[in-house]
Enzyme design. Structure first.
Site, PDB file in Angstrom:
ATOM      1  N   HIS A 144     -60.342   5.443 -18.736  1.00 48.99           N
ATOM      2  CA  HIS A 144     -60.887   5.377 -17.377  1.00 48.99           C
ATOM      3  C   HIS A 144     -61.444   6.738 -16.978  1.00 48.99           C
ATOM      4  O   HIS A 144     -60.717   7.654 -16.604  1.00 48.99           O
ATOM      5  CB  HIS A 144     -59.797   4.935 -16.398  1.00 48.99           C
ATOM      6  CG  HIS A 144     -60.282   4.854 -14.986  1.00 48.99           C
ATOM      7  ND1 HIS A 144     -59.489   5.144 -13.898  1.00 48.99           N
ATOM      8  CD2 HIS A 144     -61.503   4.529 -14.478  1.00 48.99           C
ATOM      9  CE1 HIS A 144     -60.196   4.997 -12.791  1.00 48.99           C
ATOM     10  NE2 HIS A 144     -61.412   4.637 -13.110  1.00 48.99           N
ATOM     11  N   ASN A 194     -55.240   5.312  -8.763  1.00 53.01           N
ATOM     12  CA  ASN A 194     -55.400   4.229  -7.787  1.00 53.01           C
ATOM     13  C   ASN A 194     -54.071   3.620  -7.356  1.00 53.01           C
ATOM     14  O   ASN A 194     -54.010   2.916  -6.343  1.00 53.01           O
ATOM     15  CB  ASN A 194     -56.320   3.139  -8.340  1.00 53.01           C
ATOM     16  CG  ASN A 194     -57.778   3.532  -8.241  1.00 53.01           C
ATOM     17  OD1 ASN A 194     -58.173   4.290  -7.364  1.00 53.01           O
ATOM     18  ND2 ASN A 194     -58.594   3.030  -9.156  1.00 53.01           N
TER      19      ASN A 194
END
Length: 502
Positions: A144, A194
């Protein structure tokens, strides 16, 4: 397991902004790079866009001319998956749709070698789910990158349930060799950033919903007292309210609607109204050319008391004793009792602890600061029962120290304190559950979202029982589980007392 050799090909599937950015990173690290897109015209456009960026870097002197020419010659486009057969690593950066991604990787398995690493750049989908059905799920993982990939250093290296440790290590070393800062994490909802970042938004929205303060004031307090780069209201306007809320909702659903991650009703209404932030010209704040900038609440000038008494150890705010004396305020101290600052009018000034001012006879709370010496703003809270004299003395005191003062409602935990406590708690829980190490979480939060300190660094700075105490008090006043301290946080703090026989 060593990094992928620079002589090997790296393929990027998806020619959009993120795909181009990842391709540029791999290219400048020395690899031959192929950009694939189902639309070959888009693939060629993506290739050309990367070449143009490299050319501009050379023109500005940021890249050696010979290196730029070599890089431009090593990147190409492919509209056919078969063209990726020689790739040692394939990174997917297509639409965030699990069905689309799974179909893509199933097709890739028919093309690439069995030892080719397959990676997804997903920010919200389960790596484990995406690997389901693959013939060789051990070589599948998440990489990511953060946008813009060429500029931001952080990469989350995500191991799914079936990911081979050797594959994850090879990917980690490869990304490290590209000049990035990789962090390892398990396949948990939101990965690191997140997941851990949710309270930064959620607590600010909660203070707003509780009518504690307006968005501009909350943002200012978190910036000027908490040391955060941006406030959550301005930041979500920049990200897009729909995008931010979708991530919050995804994490909440993935954690079986845990109260720790409950979305904000106020933000939901903002999204429903189409006020998505900068991209629509209106979010929490207006962005039209003629719009008036919202200003934080700042108290008018007041007179400072000329003397105070500091009772007990102020803990994270202990430096205030020095600041008061440097400002010419006479300070007497008492080691027992407190902790609080006794004001001349008999009122008390207390560091936010998760309780409310209304519970006491004459108390003003002050918020946590990253650095009380460097902070330019301090938030105070008081109830309707707090005397005008006590509030005025508290305001004047911090103004004497050179701080702007924002007076907010009687909200337990105030703004910075409750936000930091929740960040610490989620981190302790994530570490205990094996999601990532405390060090990697700290690195991710500093590099991924520009936090002034990582949550574990805050924890060490504030003391092992500070966050637990504050959340325990918050949980008593706001029951429902959101603020209940995790078992992991308890173990980090209070369990150590057993060593002393307590």
């Amino acid at each position: 397991m060593t990094a992928i050799e620079r002589s090997r090909t790296v393929a990027v599937v998806g020619a959009g902004t993120m795909g181009q950015g990842i391709a540029q990173v791999a290219l400048l690290a020395g690899h031959r790079v192929l950009i694939h897109d189902i639309d070959e015209t888009a693939a060629r456009a993506g290739r050309d866009a990367v070449r143009d960026r490299v050319e501009r870097m050379a023109a500005k002197g940021r890249l050696d001319r010979a290196e730029a020419d070599s890089a431009i010659g090593r990147i190409d486009a492919s509209g056919d998956l078969a063209g990726l057969a020689a790739a040692a690593l394939v990174i997917e950066a297509v639409v965030e749709d699990a069905g689309v991604k799974r179909a893509l990787f199933a097709s890739l398995e028919e093309v690439v070698a069995p030892d080719t690493l397959l990676a997804t750049n997903t920010s919200s989908l389960s790596v484990t789910e995406l690997a389901a059905g693959l013939a060789h799920p051990g070589r599948f993982l998440g990489l990511h990158f953060f946008n813009p990939a060429p500029l931001l250093p952080l990469v989350e290296v995500v191991s799914g349930f079936a990911t081979d440790p050797g594959a994850a290590e090879r990917a980690y070393e490869t990304v490290l060799g590209w000049g990035k800062t990789p962090v390892r994490c398990a396949d948990t909802p939101g990965f690191i950033v997140n997941r851990i970042a949710r309270p930064f938004y959620a607590e600010a929205f909660a203070v707003y919903e509780e009518r504690g303060a307006d968005p501009a004031t909350i943002d200012a307090v978190l910036r000027e007292s908490g040391g955060f780069r941006m406030g959550p209201f301005e930041l979500t306007d920049l990200i897009g309210q729909d995008v931010n809320e979708a991530v919050t909702r995804s994490v909440w659903e993935s954690f079986f609607r845990s109260s720790k991650f409950t979305p904000s009703l106020a933000q939901r209404r903002l999204v429903q109204s189409g006020r998505l932030g900068r991209k629509t010209g209106q979010g929490w704040f207006p962005y039209a050319p003629e719009a008036v900038r919202a200003e934080p609440h700042t108290a008018g000038p007041g007179a400072s008391p000329d003397k105070v008494s500091v009772v007990g150890d102020l803990g994270p705010a202990a430096v205030l004793v020095e600041l008061l004396e440097e400002a010419g305020i006479a300070v007497t101290t008492a080691e027992t009792g407190g902790p609080y600052i006794q004001l001349p009018g008999e009122g008390q000034l207390v560091l936010a602890d998760g309780k409310t001012s209304v519970e006491f006879a004459d108390v003003v709370y002050f918020d946590l600061a990253l650095d009380y010496r460097g902070a330019t703003r301090i938030a105070l809270s008081a109830s309707e029962d707090t005397s005008e004299q006590t509030l005025a003395e508290a305001v004047g005191l911090f103004q004497k120290l050179g701080k702007k003062v924002s007076v907010i409602g009687d909200v337990p935990g105030m703004i910075v304190a409750r936000t930091v406590a929740m960040l610490i708690d989620l981190t302790a829980d994530a570490v205990a559950r094996g999601a990532a190490t405390a060090e990697d979480i700290d690195t991710a939060m500093r590099l991924g979202v520009n936090y002034p300190l990582g949550p574990s660094e805050w924890h060490e700075k504030l003391g092992q029982d500070w966050a637990y105490d504050l959340l325990h008090h918050l949980d008593e006043r706001c029951p429902g589980g959101r603020y209940a301290p995790s078992l992991a946080l308890y173990r980090l703090g209070y369990a150590t007392e057993g060593e002393d026989g307590a």
